[in-house]
Motif scaffolding. Structure first.
Motif, PDB file in Angstrom:
ATOM      1  N   GLY A  31       0.804  -1.200   0.000  1.00 15.24           N
ATOM      2  CA  GLY A  31       0.000   0.000   0.000  1.00 15.24           C
ATOM      3  C   GLY A  31       0.842   1.256   0.000  1.00 15.24           C
ATOM      4  N   LEU A  32       2.070   1.148  -0.472  1.00 11.68           N
ATOM      5  CA  LEU A  32       2.990   2.280  -0.498  1.00 11.68           C
ATOM      6  C   LEU A  32       2.965   2.970  -1.850  1.00 11.68           C
ATOM      7  CD1 LEU A  32       6.022   0.427   1.101  1.00 11.68           C
ATOM      8  CD2 LEU A  32       4.628   2.163   2.231  1.00 11.68           C
ATOM      9  N   PRO A  33       3.389   4.236  -1.911  1.00 18.21           N
ATOM     10  CA  PRO A  33       3.559   4.880  -3.208  1.00 18.21           C
ATOM     11  C   PRO A  33       4.522   4.078  -4.077  1.00 18.21           C
ATOM     12  CG  PRO A  33       3.761   6.468  -1.430  1.00 18.21           C
ATOM     13  CD  PRO A  33       3.745   5.124  -0.791  1.00 18.21           C
ATOM     14  N   GLU A  34       4.389   4.208  -5.378  1.00 17.50           N
ATOM     15  CA  GLU A  34       5.154   3.374  -6.296  1.00 17.50           C
ATOM     16  C   GLU A  34       6.656   3.505  -6.088  1.00 17.50           C
ATOM     17  OE1 GLU A  34       5.658   2.551 -11.104  1.00 17.50           O
ATOM     18  OE2 GLU A  34       4.156   3.970 -10.362  1.00 17.50           O
ATOM     19  N   SER A  35       7.150   4.720  -5.860  1.00 16.06           N
ATOM     20  CA  SER A  35       8.594   4.908  -5.702  1.00 16.06           C
ATOM     21  C   SER A  35       9.114   4.191  -4.457  1.00 16.06           C
ATOM     22  CB  SER A  35       8.938   6.401  -5.631  1.00 16.06           C
ATOM     23  OG  SER A  35       8.290   7.008  -4.518  1.00 16.06           O
ATOM     24  N   ILE A  36       8.376   4.280  -3.357  1.00 17.67           N
ATOM     25  CA  ILE A  36       8.776   3.603  -2.121  1.00 17.67           C
ATOM     26  C   ILE A  36       8.639   2.095  -2.290  1.00 17.67           C
ATOM     27  CG2 ILE A  36       8.327   3.348   0.336  1.00 17.67           C
ATOM     28  CD1 ILE A  36       9.500   6.031  -0.355  1.00 17.67           C
ATOM     29  N   SER A  37       7.564   1.660  -2.923  1.00 16.12           N
ATOM     30  CA  SER A  37       7.337   0.235  -3.116  1.00 16.12           C
ATOM     31  C   SER A  37       8.427  -0.382  -3.986  1.00 16.12           C
ATOM     32  CB  SER A  37       5.958   0.006  -3.743  1.00 16.12           C
ATOM     33  OG  SER A  37       5.653  -1.367  -3.801  1.00 16.12           O
ATOM     34  N   SER A  38       8.860   0.323  -5.020  1.00 16.55           N
ATOM     35  CA  SER A  38       9.928  -0.185  -5.877  1.00 16.55           C
ATOM     36  C   SER A  38      11.230  -0.300  -5.109  1.00 16.55           C
ATOM     37  CB  SER A  38      10.115   0.743  -7.089  1.00 16.55           C
ATOM     38  OG  SER A  38       8.958   0.769  -7.890  1.00 16.55           O
ATOM     39  N   ASP A  39      11.527   0.697  -4.296  1.00 17.96           N
ATOM     40  CA  ASP A  39      12.731   0.676  -3.466  1.00 17.96           C
ATOM     41  C   ASP A  39      12.675  -0.496  -2.490  1.00 17.96           C
ATOM     42  OD1 ASP A  39      15.062   1.383  -2.163  1.00 17.96           O
ATOM     43  OD2 ASP A  39      14.118   2.964  -0.974  1.00 17.96           O
ATOM     44  N   LEU A  40      11.540  -0.665  -1.830  1.00 16.47           N
ATOM     45  CA  LEU A  40      11.351  -1.757  -0.885  1.00 16.47           C
ATOM     46  C   LEU A  40      11.521  -3.111  -1.575  1.00 16.47           C
ATOM     47  CD1 LEU A  40      10.472  -2.952   1.841  1.00 16.47           C
ATOM     48  CD2 LEU A  40       8.094  -2.536   1.147  1.00 16.47           C
ATOM     49  N   SER A  41      10.993  -3.241  -2.777  1.00 15.73           N
ATOM     50  CA  SER A  41      11.100  -4.500  -3.508  1.00 15.73           C
ATOM     51  C   SER A  41      12.555  -4.826  -3.819  1.00 15.73           C
ATOM     52  CB  SER A  41      10.290  -4.422  -4.808  1.00 15.73           C
ATOM     53  OG  SER A  41      10.358  -5.630  -5.525  1.00 15.73           O
ATOM     54  N   ARG A  42      13.328  -3.833  -4.222  1.00 16.04           N
ATOM     55  CA  ARG A  42      14.755  -4.066  -4.510  1.00 16.04           C
ATOM     56  C   ARG A  42      15.493  -4.502  -3.248  1.00 16.04           C
ATOM     57  NH1 ARG A  42      14.105   0.670  -7.803  1.00 16.04           N
ATOM     58  NH2 ARG A  42      14.861   1.961  -6.074  1.00 16.04           N
ATOM     59  N   VAL A  43      15.175  -3.875  -2.124  1.00 19.50           N
ATOM     60  CA  VAL A  43      15.844  -4.226  -0.868  1.00 19.50           C
ATOM     61  C   VAL A  43      15.493  -5.649  -0.445  1.00 19.50           C
ATOM     62  CG1 VAL A  43      15.931  -3.707   1.608  1.00 19.50           C
ATOM     63  CG2 VAL A  43      16.097  -1.849  -0.063  1.00 19.50           C
ATOM     64  N   THR A  44      14.211  -6.007  -0.502  1.00 19.27           N
ATOM     65  CA  THR A  44      13.819  -7.350  -0.085  1.00 19.27           C
ATOM     66  C   THR A  44      14.407  -8.405  -1.011  1.00 19.27           C
ATOM     67  OG1 THR A  44      11.727  -7.093  -1.308  1.00 19.27           O
ATOM     68  CG2 THR A  44      11.708  -6.603   1.046  1.00 19.27           C
ATOM     69  N   GLU A  45      14.491  -8.123  -2.301  1.00 19.08           N
ATOM     70  CA  GLU A  45      15.111  -9.076  -3.228  1.00 19.08           C
ATOM     71  C   GLU A  45      16.596  -9.239  -2.920  1.00 19.08           C
ATOM     72  OE1 GLU A  45      14.249  -7.673  -7.129  1.00 19.08           O
ATOM     73  OE2 GLU A  45      12.094  -8.097  -6.977  1.00 19.08           O
ATOM     74  N   SER A  46      17.259  -8.154  -2.560  1.00 20.91           N
ATOM     75  CA  SER A  46      18.676  -8.237  -2.192  1.00 20.91           C
ATOM     76  C   SER A  46      18.857  -9.089  -0.941  1.00 20.91           C
ATOM     77  CB  SER A  46      19.236  -6.824  -1.954  1.00 20.91           C
ATOM     78  OG  SER A  46      19.143  -6.033  -3.126  1.00 20.91           O
ATOM     79  N   LEU A  47      17.976  -8.907   0.033  1.00 16.46           N
ATOM     80  CA  LEU A  47      18.057  -9.713   1.253  1.00 16.46           C
ATOM     81  C   LEU A  47      17.825 -11.191   0.950  1.00 16.46           C
ATOM     82  CD1 LEU A  47      16.138  -7.366   3.726  1.00 16.46           C
ATOM     83  CD2 LEU A  47      18.554  -8.022   3.888  1.00 16.46           C
ATOM     84  N   GLN A  48      16.880 -11.493   0.073  1.00 15.43           N
ATOM     85  CA  GLN A  48      16.627 -12.885  -0.285  1.00 15.43           C
ATOM     86  C   GLN A  48      17.815 -13.505  -0.999  1.00 15.43           C
ATOM     87  OE1 GLN A  48      13.997 -14.841   0.613  1.00 15.43           O
ATOM     88  NE2 GLN A  48      13.541 -13.062   1.893  1.00 15.43           N
TER      89      GLN A  48
END
Length: 289
Positions: free
Chosen positions: A5-22
């Motif tokens: 439910g985040l704005p697209e820019s924040i959501s994209s950033d969050l997605s990159r971070v979680t993928e890096s952690l995985q």
């Protein structure tokens, strides 16, 4: 990209971070990367550096780390293969240093007797283990989205967190990751059932800043300008609301703690490991290394 439910820019950033952690989370991946921090190593040298990893576990990790772009592989012949950090892998080393610093400060340590002084002191933990243990706390599914949501909200109900971190799933799915974060002392809950970050999780700011910058290919010296994990809490308070939902007037009733054991994704053929939690547990204590 995960739905939030985040704005697209924040959501994209969050997605990159979680993928890096995985990508880093599977057991022994960090050990493999740090083993080559000084120089490239041939396969037999890696086996000597990580003697507890048999071929059946070491080789698949190397293949996947090469495929992910963190390692370069040079084959001289079938029996002579050289592995080394790629440019992206070398850029990751300072990020791992930030994660290690958080682990050193916050992860509980087993106490041991110092023969020189006779005093009990924290047991020395290898740097790679410090990094691996820290990543294991924030890599599980929904852990990082929930922490990001709480970073901006300050205090939130489970209902609001579910709508922000996982709006495409049923509300009750938020309780398992929340219970785990409570157990790991990254989140606390008040008597009204509302959640907030602990001091240890607030100190994750440099970790998320560094991961965000690395994942986006940005210089680490610009990492402190992160829109969510900025160093000045006042910046968050002054920012307009970023969420698609509002806080409910009646706090959600927490369900009994049910925390299933986390199993990392099978991206690197991983298996479940014991997770070390931040220090500062109640008098009853918590898990140690």
């Amino acid at each position: 990209m995960a739905t939030t439910g985040l704005p697209e820019s924040i959501s994209s950033d969050l997605s990159r971070v979680t993928e890096s952690l995985q990508m880093l989370a599977p057991r022994w991946n960090v050990w493999v990367l740090t083993a080559m921090s000084e120089k490239p190593l041939r396969y037999r040298e890696l086996k000597n550096a990580l003697p507890w990893l048999p071929d059946g576990q070491l080789h698949p990790r190397l293949v996947r780390l090469v495929d992910s772009g963190l390692l370069d592989r040079t084959e001289f012949d079938s029996q002579d293969v050289l592995y080394g950090l790629s440019a992206r892998g070398r850029e990751l080393l300072p990020v791992l240093g930030v994660i290690a610093a958080w682990g050193t400060k916050h992860l509980e340590k087993e106490m041991t007797l110092d023969p020189a002084t006779g005093h009990r002191v924290p047991k020395t933990v290898p740097r790679a283990q410090e990094i691996e243990d820290a990543i294991a706390l924030i890599a599980p599914r929904q852990a990082t989205p929930i922490l990001w949501a709480l970073r901006i909200r300050g205090t939130s109900s489970a209902k609001a967190l579910a709508a922000t971190a996982m709006p495409d799933r049923h509300l009750t799915n938020v309780y398992a990751p929340l219970n785990r974060l409570l157990d790991d002392f990254l989140v606390t809950r008040d008597h009204d059932g509302r959640f907030t970050l602990t001091a240890a999780s607030r100190d994750l700011a440099p970790v998320y800043q560094a991961l965000s910058a690395w994942a986006a290919g940005a210089p680490l010296n610009e990492a402190a300008n992160h829109p969510v994990w900025a160093p000045n809490p006042a910046q968050l308070q002054d920012r307009p609301a970023l969420w698609i939902t509002t806080q409910p007037r009646i706090p959600a009733v927490p369900t009994p703690p049910v925390r299933p054991a986390w199993k990392p994704g099978d991206l690197f053929f991983s298996h479940t490991t014991t997770v070390v939690r931040p220090a500062g547990a109640p008098a009853t204590g918590g898990r140690t290394r």
